[in-house]
Design a protein around this motif. Structure first.
Motif, PDB file in Angstrom:
ATOM      1  N   LEU A 134       1.949  85.153  11.763  1.00  0.00           N
ATOM      2  CA  LEU A 134       0.621  85.797  11.157  1.00  0.00           C
ATOM      3  C   LEU A 134       1.479  85.973   9.664  1.00  0.00           C
ATOM      4  N   GLU A 135       2.229  85.767   8.882  1.00  0.00           N
ATOM      5  CA  GLU A 135       2.334  86.247   7.439  1.00  0.00           C
ATOM      6  C   GLU A 135       2.090  85.233   6.692  1.00  0.00           C
ATOM      7  N   ARG A 136       2.068  84.300   7.463  1.00  0.00           N
ATOM      8  CA  ARG A 136       2.057  83.013   6.433  1.00  0.00           C
ATOM      9  C   ARG A 136       0.216  82.203   6.816  1.00  0.00           C
ATOM     10  N   TYR A 137       0.060  82.749   7.992  1.00  0.00           N
ATOM     11  CA  TYR A 137      -1.379  82.793   8.550  1.00  0.00           C
ATOM     12  C   TYR A 137      -2.145  83.754   7.245  1.00  0.00           C
ATOM     13  N   THR A 138      -1.862  84.929   7.129  1.00  0.00           N
ATOM     14  CA  THR A 138      -2.600  85.874   5.906  1.00  0.00           C
ATOM     15  C   THR A 138      -2.532  85.541   4.675  1.00  0.00           C
ATOM     16  N   LEU A 139      -0.946  84.706   4.229  1.00  0.00           N
ATOM     17  CA  LEU A 139      -1.643  83.705   3.298  1.00  0.00           C
ATOM     18  C   LEU A 139      -2.121  82.945   2.729  1.00  0.00           C
ATOM     19  N   GLY A 140      -2.495  81.938   3.792  1.00  0.00           N
ATOM     20  CA  GLY A 140      -2.701  80.971   3.932  1.00  0.00           C
ATOM     21  C   GLY A 140      -4.124  81.763   3.395  1.00  0.00           C
ATOM     22  N   LEU A 141      -5.336  82.202   4.231  1.00  0.00           N
ATOM     23  CA  LEU A 141      -6.099  82.840   3.618  1.00  0.00           C
ATOM     24  C   LEU A 141      -6.173  83.357   2.703  1.00  0.00           C
ATOM     25  N   MET A 142      -5.561  84.048   1.313  1.00  0.00           N
ATOM     26  CA  MET A 142      -5.546  85.356   0.856  1.00  0.00           C
ATOM     27  C   MET A 142      -5.235  83.588  -0.026  1.00  0.00           C
ATOM     28  N   SER A 143      -4.517  82.283   0.460  1.00  0.00           N
ATOM     29  CA  SER A 143      -4.701  81.402  -0.989  1.00  0.00           C
ATOM     30  C   SER A 143      -6.159  80.617  -0.887  1.00  0.00           C
ATOM     31  N   ALA A 144      -6.748  80.116   0.321  1.00  0.00           N
ATOM     32  CA  ALA A 144      -8.186  79.419   0.067  1.00  0.00           C
ATOM     33  C   ALA A 144      -9.241  80.603  -0.265  1.00  0.00           C
ATOM     34  N   LEU A 145      -9.148  81.842  -0.055  1.00  0.00           N
ATOM     35  CA  LEU A 145     -10.219  82.942  -0.751  1.00  0.00           C
ATOM     36  C   LEU A 145     -10.197  82.941  -2.371  1.00  0.00           C
ATOM     37  N   LYS A 146      -8.507  83.322  -2.745  1.00  0.00           N
ATOM     38  CA  LYS A 146      -8.547  83.395  -4.271  1.00  0.00           C
ATOM     39  C   LYS A 146      -8.821  82.296  -4.594  1.00  0.00           C
ATOM     40  N   ALA A 147      -8.548  80.745  -4.076  1.00  0.00           N
ATOM     41  CA  ALA A 147      -9.143  79.792  -5.159  1.00  0.00           C
ATOM     42  C   ALA A 147     -10.346  79.411  -4.973  1.00  0.00           C
ATOM     43  N   ASN A 148     -11.270  79.954  -4.711  1.00  0.00           N
ATOM     44  CA  ASN A 148     -12.786  80.233  -5.324  1.00  0.00           C
ATOM     45  C   ASN A 148     -13.134  80.801  -5.704  1.00  0.00           C
ATOM     46  N   LEU A 149     -12.767  81.326  -5.878  1.00  0.00           N
ATOM     47  CA  LEU A 149     -13.413  83.371  -7.020  1.00  0.00           C
ATOM     48  C   LEU A 149     -12.713  83.038  -8.422  1.00  0.00           C
ATOM     49  N   PRO A 150     -13.764  83.488  -9.269  1.00  0.00           N
ATOM     50  CA  PRO A 150     -13.221  83.176 -11.181  1.00  0.00           C
ATOM     51  C   PRO A 150     -11.712  84.482 -11.014  1.00  0.00           C
ATOM     52  N   GLU A 151     -11.163  83.839 -11.796  1.00  0.00           N
ATOM     53  CA  GLU A 151      -9.560  84.252 -12.340  1.00  0.00           C
ATOM     54  C   GLU A 151     -10.215  85.225 -13.316  1.00  0.00           C
ATOM     55  N   LYS A 152     -11.516  86.062 -13.880  1.00  0.00           N
ATOM     56  CA  LYS A 152     -12.276  86.946 -14.075  1.00  0.00           C
ATOM     57  C   LYS A 152     -12.841  86.789 -14.145  1.00  0.00           C
ATOM     58  N   PRO A 153     -13.377  87.427 -12.726  1.00  0.00           N
ATOM     59  CA  PRO A 153     -14.830  88.432 -12.197  1.00  0.00           C
ATOM     60  C   PRO A 153     -15.452  89.379 -13.247  1.00  0.00           C
ATOM     61  N   GLN A 154     -17.158  88.774 -13.333  1.00  0.00           N
ATOM     62  CA  GLN A 154     -17.553  90.491 -13.965  1.00  0.00           C
ATOM     63  C   GLN A 154     -17.829  90.913 -12.859  1.00  0.00           C
ATOM     64  N   VAL A 155     -16.851  91.484 -12.770  1.00  0.00           N
ATOM     65  CA  VAL A 155     -16.995  93.254 -12.571  1.00  0.00           C
ATOM     66  C   VAL A 155     -15.834  94.421 -12.267  1.00  0.00           C
ATOM     67  N   SER A 156     -16.142  95.033 -12.665  1.00  0.00           N
ATOM     68  CA  SER A 156     -15.491  96.786 -12.758  1.00  0.00           C
ATOM     69  C   SER A 156     -13.607  96.097 -12.051  1.00  0.00           C
ATOM     70  N   ASN A 157     -12.789  96.723 -12.321  1.00  0.00           N
ATOM     71  CA  ASN A 157     -11.104  96.847 -11.677  1.00  0.00           C
ATOM     72  C   ASN A 157     -11.901  97.683 -10.588  1.00  0.00           C
ATOM     73  N   GLY A 158     -10.809  97.633  -9.526  1.00  0.00           N
ATOM     74  CA  GLY A 158     -10.694  99.019  -8.666  1.00  0.00           C
ATOM     75  C   GLY A 158     -12.468  98.888  -7.492  1.00  0.00           C
ATOM     76  N   GLU A 159     -13.299  97.760  -8.513  1.00  0.00           N
ATOM     77  CA  GLU A 159     -14.490  97.857  -6.851  1.00  0.00           C
ATOM     78  C   GLU A 159     -13.754  97.357  -5.920  1.00  0.00           C
ATOM     79  N   SER A 160     -14.599  96.986  -4.607  1.00  0.00           N
ATOM     80  CA  SER A 160     -14.041  96.516  -3.710  1.00  0.00           C
ATOM     81  C   SER A 160     -15.732  95.562  -2.931  1.00  0.00           C
ATOM     82  N   CYS A 161     -15.161  95.386  -1.731  1.00  0.00           N
ATOM     83  CA  CYS A 161     -16.208  94.500  -0.755  1.00  0.00           C
ATOM     84  C   CYS A 161     -15.373  94.310   0.754  1.00  0.00           C
ATOM     85  N   ARG A 162     -16.046  94.901   1.471  1.00  0.00           N
ATOM     86  CA  ARG A 162     -16.045  94.297   2.975  1.00  0.00           C
ATOM     87  C   ARG A 162     -16.822  93.350   3.409  1.00  0.00           C
TER      88      ARG A 162
END
Length: 120
Positions: free
Chosen positions: A33-61
């Motif tokens: 299950l940890e490998r599964y969550t790591l895989g999800l995290m890697s897949a999404l982070k790979a498609n997010l900009p390194e420095k998004p034009q949003v403020s630190n601490g903002e969140s999205c559900r």
């Protein structure tokens, strides 16, 4: 049971009442299950900009409904700090499709909730 994935420095996966944590730097061999969550995290982070034009601490559900093969069937923003962040997260999830799947089909969840927290 709906699972919740939190993306920032770590992911928390609630699984039948037990919290499983996965960080990007696992020293021991992670459980399936940890490998599964790591895989999800890697897949999404790979498609997010390194420095998004949003403020630190903002969140999205976001609620994600997926097929057994990991292809996205439905996306729903549940709560987001800003429209900009919501669009970034939705685009990253779509680009990551098909989502990584767990090693065991017993761990598969058709609907998951992903929480992304900006940590620049």
């Amino acid at each position: 049971m709906n699972k919740v994935f939190v993306f920032s420095c770590l992911i928390l996966l609630g699984f039948f009442g037990n919290d499983i944590q996965a960080t990007e730097s696992q020293e021991m061999t992670p459980e399936p299950l940890e490998r599964y969550t790591l895989g999800l995290m890697s897949a999404l982070k790979a498609n997010l900009p390194e420095k998004p034009q949003v403020s630190n601490g903002e969140s999205c559900r976001v609620s994600v409904k997926q097929g057994r093969s990991g292809y996205i069937q439905e996306l729903r923003v549940l709560k987001c700090s800003s429209g900009t962040l919501g669009n970034l997260v939705l685009r990253a999830i779509i680009a990551a499709s098909p989502l990584p799947q767990p090693e065991s089909s017993e761990d598969f969840q058709e609907e998951v909730t992903i929480v992304y927290i900006v940590d620049n």
